[in-house]
Design an enzyme around this catalytic site. Sequence first.
Site, short mmCIF file in Angstrom:
data_model
loop_
_atom_site.label_atom_id
_atom_site.label_comp_id
_atom_site.label_asym_id
_atom_site.label_seq_id
_atom_site.Cartn_x
_atom_site.Cartn_y
_atom_site.Cartn_z
N ASP B 110 6.06 17.88 11.81
CA ASP B 110 4.82 17.97 10.97
C ASP B 110 3.82 18.54 11.99
O ASP B 110 3.62 18.27 13.20
CB ASP B 110 4.54 16.50 10.92
CG ASP B 110 3.22 16.54 9.83
OD1 ASP B 110 2.97 17.43 9.12
OD2 ASP B 110 2.53 15.38 10.02
N HIS B 117 -9.38 19.38 9.34
CA HIS B 117 -8.97 18.28 9.49
C HIS B 117 -8.86 17.61 10.81
O HIS B 117 -9.21 16.53 11.13
CB HIS B 117 -7.43 18.06 8.98
CG HIS B 117 -6.72 17.08 9.25
ND1 HIS B 117 -6.85 15.82 8.48
CD2 HIS B 117 -5.54 16.70 10.08
CE1 HIS B 117 -5.95 14.98 9.13
NE2 HIS B 117 -5.19 15.31 10.06
N GLU B 181 -1.54 12.23 3.17
CA GLU B 181 -1.98 13.34 3.82
C GLU B 181 -1.69 14.58 2.91
O GLU B 181 -0.05 14.74 2.65
CB GLU B 181 -1.36 13.65 5.10
CG GLU B 181 -2.27 12.72 6.21
CD GLU B 181 -1.95 12.91 7.73
OE1 GLU B 181 -2.83 12.62 8.52
OE2 GLU B 181 -0.97 13.46 7.96
N GLU B 183 -0.14 17.98 2.10
CA GLU B 183 0.26 19.04 2.90
C GLU B 183 1.13 20.06 2.20
O GLU B 183 1.72 19.38 1.21
CB GLU B 183 1.31 18.49 4.12
CG GLU B 183 0.39 17.51 4.89
CD GLU B 183 1.24 17.07 6.30
OE1 GLU B 183 2.06 18.00 6.70
OE2 GLU B 183 0.94 16.15 6.84
N ASP B 213 2.32 13.14 3.29
CA ASP B 213 2.66 12.38 4.63
C ASP B 213 2.20 11.18 4.69
O ASP B 213 1.07 10.80 5.28
CB ASP B 213 2.17 13.30 5.97
CG ASP B 213 2.67 12.82 7.14
OD1 ASP B 213 3.35 12.10 7.41
OD2 ASP B 213 1.73 13.14 8.22
N ARG B 217 -2.97 4.08 9.07
CA ARG B 217 -4.02 4.42 10.07
C ARG B 217 -4.24 3.55 10.89
O ARG B 217 -4.39 3.93 12.46
CB ARG B 217 -5.42 4.74 9.44
CG ARG B 217 -5.20 6.02 8.39
CD ARG B 217 -4.92 7.31 9.06
NE ARG B 217 -4.81 8.31 8.16
CZ ARG B 217 -4.33 9.68 8.36
NH1 ARG B 217 -3.67 10.00 9.46
NH2 ARG B 217 -4.17 10.55 7.31
N GLN B 220 -1.23 3.50 13.44
CA GLN B 220 -1.28 4.89 14.21
C GLN B 220 -2.19 4.60 15.28
O GLN B 220 -2.02 5.06 16.64
CB GLN B 220 -1.67 5.86 13.27
CG GLN B 220 -1.67 7.45 13.89
CD GLN B 220 -2.23 8.50 12.79
OE1 GLN B 220 -2.30 8.36 11.79
NE2 GLN B 220 -2.18 9.49 13.24
N LYS B 233 3.84 6.84 10.48
CA LYS B 233 4.40 7.95 9.56
C LYS B 233 5.72 7.68 9.06
O LYS B 233 6.11 8.33 7.91
CB LYS B 233 4.29 9.12 10.29
CG LYS B 233 2.94 9.53 10.93
CD LYS B 233 2.04 10.07 10.05
CE LYS B 233 0.76 10.65 10.65
NZ LYS B 233 0.08 11.62 9.71
N THR B 237 7.85 9.93 3.58
CA THR B 237 7.18 11.28 3.58
C THR B 237 7.71 11.65 2.11
O THR B 237 9.01 11.93 1.99
CB THR B 237 7.65 12.23 4.64
OG1 THR B 237 7.36 11.57 6.05
CG2 THR B 237 6.89 13.41 4.57
N GLU B 338 -10.50 10.91 5.63
CA GLU B 338 -11.57 11.80 5.96
C GLU B 338 -12.59 11.53 4.74
O GLU B 338 -13.73 11.68 4.86
CB GLU B 338 -11.10 13.43 5.96
CG GLU B 338 -10.45 13.68 7.28
CD GLU B 338 -9.57 14.97 6.87
OE1 GLU B 338 -10.04 16.08 7.14
OE2 GLU B 338 -8.43 14.80 6.78
#
Lengths: 391, 391
Positions: B110, B117, B181, B183, B213, B217, B220, B233, B237, B338
């Site tokens: 990844d 971002h 996420e 992607e 993904d 948080r 993480q 993560k 996925t 975000e």
Amino acid sequence: MSWISDAAFTPDEPFGPQTLPYGVVERGIAVRVGDSALPLRSVAGSLGPRLPDLVGADSLDPLLAAGRPVWSELRARLVELVSAATAPRGAELVPIDGARLPFAVADYVDFYSSRHHAENVGRIFRPNSPALLPNWTHLPVGYHGRAGTVVVSGTPVRRPHGQLPASGGPVFGPTRRLDVEAEVGFVCGGPVRGRLSTSQAVEHVFGVVLLNDWSARDVQAWEGQPLGPFLAKSFATSVSAWITPLEAFAVARVSPPPLPNPVQPYLVSDSPWGLDITIEVGVNGTVVATPPFREMSWTFPQQLAHLSVNGATVRPGDLFGSGTVSGPEKHQRGSLLELSWGGQEPFALDDGTTRSFLEDGDTVTMTASAPGEDGSVVGLAEVTGTILPAE
Amino acid sequence: MSWISDAAFTPDEPFGPQTLPYGVVERGIAVRVGDSALPLRSVAGSLGPRLPDLVGADSLDPLLAAGRPVWSELRARLVELVSAATAPRGAELVPIDGARLPFAVADYVDFYSSRHHAENVGRIFRPNSPALLPNWTHLPVGYHGRAGTVVVSGTPVRRPHGQLPASGGPVFGPTRRLDVEAEVGFVCGGPVRGRLSTSQAVEHVFGVVLLNDWSARDVQAWEGQPLGPFLAKSFATSVSAWITPLEAFAVARVSPPPLPNPVQPYLVSDSPWGLDITIEVGVNGTVVATPPFREMSWTFPQQLAHLSVNGATVRPGDLFGSGTVSGPEKHQRGSLLELSWGGQEPFALDDGTTRSFLEDGDTVTMTASAPGEDGSVVGLAEVTGTILPAE
């Protein structure tokens, strides 16, 4: 008296019947006995009705998938066969040379579970901060590595190119800080499962290898924030050609050093799974370190329980490394980074040269053993590799 | 007039003959045409002498291994077949429902290649430091993820447990900050090779998927130092069930935004490989963001050249994600982290509720498209998943 050479039955033979590691030679899957390999195909007729399907394979993948009851049954039967007075019909012994990577690596995870290593690295890389980050005593820190570049012992390792930190911005070239990490690796098997308790985790570990997590320290220093190591590690990870079954370590179990705080219940292990394995790290024939695996703070069942606590499935062929094994003494450090203290204190080899990091042509060989039953020695097969110059 | 429904040939049909993505249904490998799938087995007799071996497979693995010349030949032939006035002998159209993960994921990497971002995350997590770390403009930052938990679109996602940061030390429980996420993912194929130039890298990319993904948080934030994301993560996925061939994006190519510094020669691309793909991120039917992939600073050939610059081999089935796609505008942000600015600014859904992170039962659906030839639209198949409560 066995039909196999008596040398395989002396107490100091690390690959006697107390060990019987599995590998793959030209004739297919095999167990190692001393310095010979017994291809299981050659004794398939003596293994009982359930086992021959597995032993005809060209890799250990079907055996890894089969799970603990089959592993135990096969091992028990093989101990009988190699210890018998007369050879089973058809049995062949072949050289162990040319053993291949014995299984398809599914996912590869690398942990960081030696407190001494983590503190040394912290002191070298972050001299103005606490040596240990706050999470370290609460969980076995780990990350995913590259499964596709796991190679078998003996595979030469090409010095990798990469971006290297420099005062005027990064430069590109061959790494100048090529290093090793002496680790113990665990090979998983059994049915595909999500979240495993520590005791279930034990049942999903087939066996144990030595693992050299080759590292480019300059690449690592520049690329590693904020997402961790990537190209500094992904060029090659070497493992033993022979996998020592977990069952061989019954006598080697010890309690790991205590952590300074209680751990979450999912990380509690109801029986001790530290392992009294001593590694020797040799560079061009000089033993430069003897890292003690019993010093690891986090054990393999804790690592696997942690890895899967979010529901991540564990598959046959998953491989995880313990993290660099370092003990409290200077001669017990499992990486050149630590042995040379970031390059500030080069160390001597027997040939009169010194090293901070590896030079082209250097050969790194790791061996290891643990106590077995009745004073025997349980071996982990060597992991060795020679550095080729950058292309 | 084709033998296939005219609807598949209207300019705004994203899965017409200009797209023809590959997937796997019950009848084996197939291409999608509109809302139907054409199992290649059913037209094997019309594909020419070299191709039927590949199309009889139950996964795309043999096709991925075959390499660019075969990919081009097969695609050209399939465009002819679906555009023909009469159906090839034996041709069947079947529903696209139930499509499986179409290939075995080898290694999963990844990246982190949207400047917007990376800057947003830097501002949220490290408010007192520069938003962008020094390495970001010199290399496409990336890390390895877990191949074994890549799942196909439609697979429900169980809210994971983990260690969460708290003032008195970590607590254990279900994540409270479950995120997505948005992607773009790239699926690799061709012969196994080491170091690839940017132009060779293009030849090793078979096709393109959407990739979610999923991220925890809070997990993480606690686990991520010093080795990067791990359990935050690795629980899931998600990728599209249909892989849009790279060749479908010829018209969508754009120049990526310039970096503020020259890059190393191995990262220079002699032709532009930004892609004008616009993603829509929907939560329970509300479009919460429209991330523009053309804003990515690092392109897929640069990412793959970087990934392999240390000699790491690239295998068929390797998958890499672009990193979260975020544009400069608030509604272009590809993660809830975000969009809600770290949870400080919850956003509204059409049903009157608000979100900072995902709730149990939420369904996240991402779709995307790019301009195709003659005003057509090239689709990326949706990636969707619904959150199940923690176990």
